[in-house]
Scaffold this motif. Sequence first.
Motif, short mmCIF file in Angstrom:
data_model
loop_
_atom_site.label_atom_id
_atom_site.label_comp_id
_atom_site.label_asym_id
_atom_site.label_seq_id
_atom_site.Cartn_x
_atom_site.Cartn_y
_atom_site.Cartn_z
N TRP A 1 156.68 -28.82 -49.64
CA TRP A 1 157.73 -29.27 -48.45
C TRP A 1 158.89 -29.79 -48.88
O TRP A 1 160.38 -29.28 -49.24
CB TRP A 1 157.87 -29.78 -47.19
CG TRP A 1 158.84 -29.82 -46.10
CD1 TRP A 1 159.50 -29.10 -45.72
CD2 TRP A 1 159.58 -30.52 -46.89
NE1 TRP A 1 160.73 -29.35 -45.23
CE2 TRP A 1 160.79 -30.36 -45.13
CE3 TRP A 1 160.21 -31.78 -47.13
CZ2 TRP A 1 161.71 -31.03 -45.50
CZ3 TRP A 1 161.40 -32.97 -46.78
CH2 TRP A 1 162.28 -32.03 -46.09
N PHE A 2 158.60 -30.29 -50.50
CA PHE A 2 159.99 -31.01 -50.82
C PHE A 2 160.42 -29.74 -52.02
O PHE A 2 161.96 -29.63 -52.28
CB PHE A 2 158.96 -31.83 -52.04
CG PHE A 2 159.51 -33.16 -51.42
CD1 PHE A 2 160.66 -33.36 -50.11
CD2 PHE A 2 158.34 -34.31 -51.79
CE1 PHE A 2 160.34 -34.98 -49.64
CE2 PHE A 2 158.47 -35.41 -51.03
CZ PHE A 2 159.17 -36.04 -50.52
N ALA A 3 159.93 -28.78 -52.76
CA ALA A 3 160.06 -27.70 -52.91
C ALA A 3 161.18 -26.62 -52.45
O ALA A 3 162.35 -25.92 -52.94
CB ALA A 3 158.53 -27.47 -53.43
N GLU A 4 160.43 -26.18 -50.99
CA GLU A 4 161.18 -26.17 -50.18
C GLU A 4 162.90 -26.18 -50.23
O GLU A 4 163.82 -26.25 -50.42
CB GLU A 4 160.74 -25.44 -48.85
CG GLU A 4 159.91 -24.63 -48.75
CD GLU A 4 160.13 -22.65 -49.07
OE1 GLU A 4 161.06 -22.76 -48.11
OE2 GLU A 4 159.35 -22.58 -49.92
N LEU A 5 163.14 -27.59 -49.83
CA LEU A 5 164.26 -28.37 -50.27
C LEU A 5 164.78 -28.57 -51.24
O LEU A 5 166.36 -28.21 -50.78
CB LEU A 5 164.18 -29.54 -49.78
CG LEU A 5 165.00 -30.29 -49.53
CD1 LEU A 5 165.92 -29.92 -48.48
CD2 LEU A 5 165.20 -32.48 -49.42
N THR A 6 164.32 -28.85 -52.52
CA THR A 6 165.00 -28.15 -53.25
C THR A 6 165.43 -26.91 -53.73
O THR A 6 166.57 -26.41 -53.93
CB THR A 6 164.15 -29.03 -54.80
OG1 THR A 6 163.35 -30.15 -54.45
CG2 THR A 6 164.97 -28.43 -56.25
N ASP B 1 173.27 -33.50 -45.48
CA ASP B 1 172.51 -31.34 -45.78
C ASP B 1 171.45 -31.71 -45.37
O ASP B 1 170.79 -31.06 -44.36
CB ASP B 1 173.68 -31.14 -46.76
CG ASP B 1 174.52 -30.93 -46.92
OD1 ASP B 1 175.24 -30.67 -45.61
OD2 ASP B 1 175.59 -30.41 -47.70
N ILE B 2 170.90 -32.89 -46.03
CA ILE B 2 169.17 -33.27 -46.43
C ILE B 2 168.68 -33.13 -44.58
O ILE B 2 167.92 -32.53 -43.69
CB ILE B 2 169.27 -34.84 -46.74
CG1 ILE B 2 169.40 -33.91 -48.21
CG2 ILE B 2 167.37 -34.71 -46.72
CD1 ILE B 2 168.83 -35.52 -49.26
N ARG B 3 169.92 -33.73 -43.97
CA ARG B 3 169.06 -34.31 -42.39
C ARG B 3 169.34 -32.73 -41.57
O ARG B 3 168.33 -32.46 -40.70
CB ARG B 3 169.87 -34.93 -41.46
CG ARG B 3 169.33 -36.95 -41.99
CD ARG B 3 170.25 -37.56 -41.86
NE ARG B 3 171.72 -37.20 -41.41
CZ ARG B 3 172.93 -37.99 -42.51
NH1 ARG B 3 171.80 -39.22 -42.69
NH2 ARG B 3 173.89 -38.25 -42.12
N THR B 4 170.02 -31.94 -41.88
CA THR B 4 170.61 -30.88 -41.49
C THR B 4 169.55 -29.80 -41.28
O THR B 4 168.44 -29.27 -41.12
CB THR B 4 171.81 -30.20 -41.71
OG1 THR B 4 172.66 -30.92 -41.43
CG2 THR B 4 171.90 -28.67 -40.51
N PHE B 5 169.61 -29.62 -43.23
CA PHE B 5 167.64 -29.12 -42.83
C PHE B 5 166.35 -29.43 -42.96
O PHE B 5 165.62 -28.63 -42.05
CB PHE B 5 167.83 -28.85 -44.79
CG PHE B 5 166.56 -28.48 -45.38
CD1 PHE B 5 166.81 -26.91 -45.88
CD2 PHE B 5 165.23 -28.77 -45.53
CE1 PHE B 5 165.66 -26.19 -46.83
CE2 PHE B 5 163.94 -27.82 -45.96
CZ PHE B 5 164.62 -26.58 -46.25
N ILE B 6 165.85 -30.64 -42.31
CA ILE B 6 165.00 -31.26 -42.04
C ILE B 6 165.00 -30.57 -40.35
O ILE B 6 163.97 -30.15 -39.64
CB ILE B 6 164.27 -32.91 -42.00
CG1 ILE B 6 164.54 -33.07 -43.35
CG2 ILE B 6 164.04 -33.21 -40.82
CD1 ILE B 6 164.96 -34.74 -43.38
N VAL C 1 158.64 -32.73 -39.94
CA VAL C 1 158.18 -33.24 -40.93
C VAL C 1 159.15 -33.99 -39.85
O VAL C 1 160.54 -33.97 -39.16
CB VAL C 1 159.49 -32.67 -41.87
CG1 VAL C 1 160.10 -33.48 -42.82
CG2 VAL C 1 158.69 -31.32 -42.37
N ILE C 2 159.08 -35.91 -40.35
CA ILE C 2 159.92 -36.77 -40.46
C ILE C 2 160.37 -37.24 -41.88
O ILE C 2 159.38 -37.66 -42.94
CB ILE C 2 159.04 -37.55 -39.80
CG1 ILE C 2 158.17 -37.30 -38.35
CG2 ILE C 2 159.48 -39.06 -39.80
CD1 ILE C 2 157.07 -38.38 -38.07
#
Length: 371
Positions: free
Chosen positions: A305-310, A328-333, A232-233
Amino acid sequence: MANAGERGRPIAPLVLSPQERAYLERQVRRHRVARSLSERCRAILRCADGLPSKSVAAELGLHEHTVGKWRRRFLKDRCDGLLDEARPGRPRTINDDQVAEVIERTLRTTPPDATHWSIRSMAAETGFSHTTIRRMWTAFGLQPHRSQTFKLSSDPLFVDKVRDIVGLYLSPPNRALVLVLSIDEKSQIQALDREQPVLPMMPGVPERRTHSYVRHGTTSLFAALDVASGFVIGKCYKRHRAIEFLKFLKEIDAQVPEGIDVHIVMDNYATHKTPKIKAWLARRPHYHVHFTPTSASWINQVERWFAELTRKQIQRGVHTSVRQLEADIRTFIDLHNRHPKPFKWTKSADQILASVKRFCHKAQQTLCGEL
């Protein structure tokens, strides 16, 4: 004679038809069939092979009289003889017509004070107990308290776009020279903080939080999912405009190796079709755009993938600032990209279109019934 030279009562030969043998073998192979029925079928199959009851009993661990009993039952009633007979008990107090009336009322009517029936409201209406209503609904798979939403695409090119994108997922032109990217934006991600501290989970007590919150701003996440590898980018921007989308395309272009074709799957959002975006893509003929049908974002894999992030990061996250949310979003990615795993697309375009056709047919039947 078959029983010449043998002592004891003569045994009638047991011969199976092909249909009977297939039925018995099917019952033996089934995992959810009752063990007693499976043993009876196995015993009949061995008897049909010419073995006497004593040998079958020793082989299957049964009593000789048990094998003889089911052999006689089979010779008399065939396959139906292997089923348990109806046992005496309390007679039925509710007949089939009454059950059909409850089911018909559940499907066709609504209570005067609600939009759907509940177990107890139906029990009060019909005079049956709530446990009886529960058994009826369970037997027919009825759950009036549940509802689902749907939306059918009105895109005139729906069929062509579905075949194009699903074909791209299932059989890319050349895996070594083609990169398939699923691109979309998750806009207005809120940095939410609870008004009171979150109480942690304890034995027997789930995590607790206040329903009210304090909003500290929003951010927009642009993401591109490599369909083949799951990599994912992602990039966060303050606003969600064509300018930001163009910056994100340049970010992708900087990370994509040279000399390969890039197929982009994205929706029909206005920011994806501005003159600047079209001009940027026109100058790069190795970029090929595939637009999803209108109201069919489910076909874009990055939405999964957005659903997993959410679910894993945003839904229960507590953020006191937009900067903390973006971190936190960058860490998740970053953690996701350490061990990326692609999503597996399983349905073909024909299966999807057939499912949509069945759904439309049911909707049309319902509409005609109401008219």
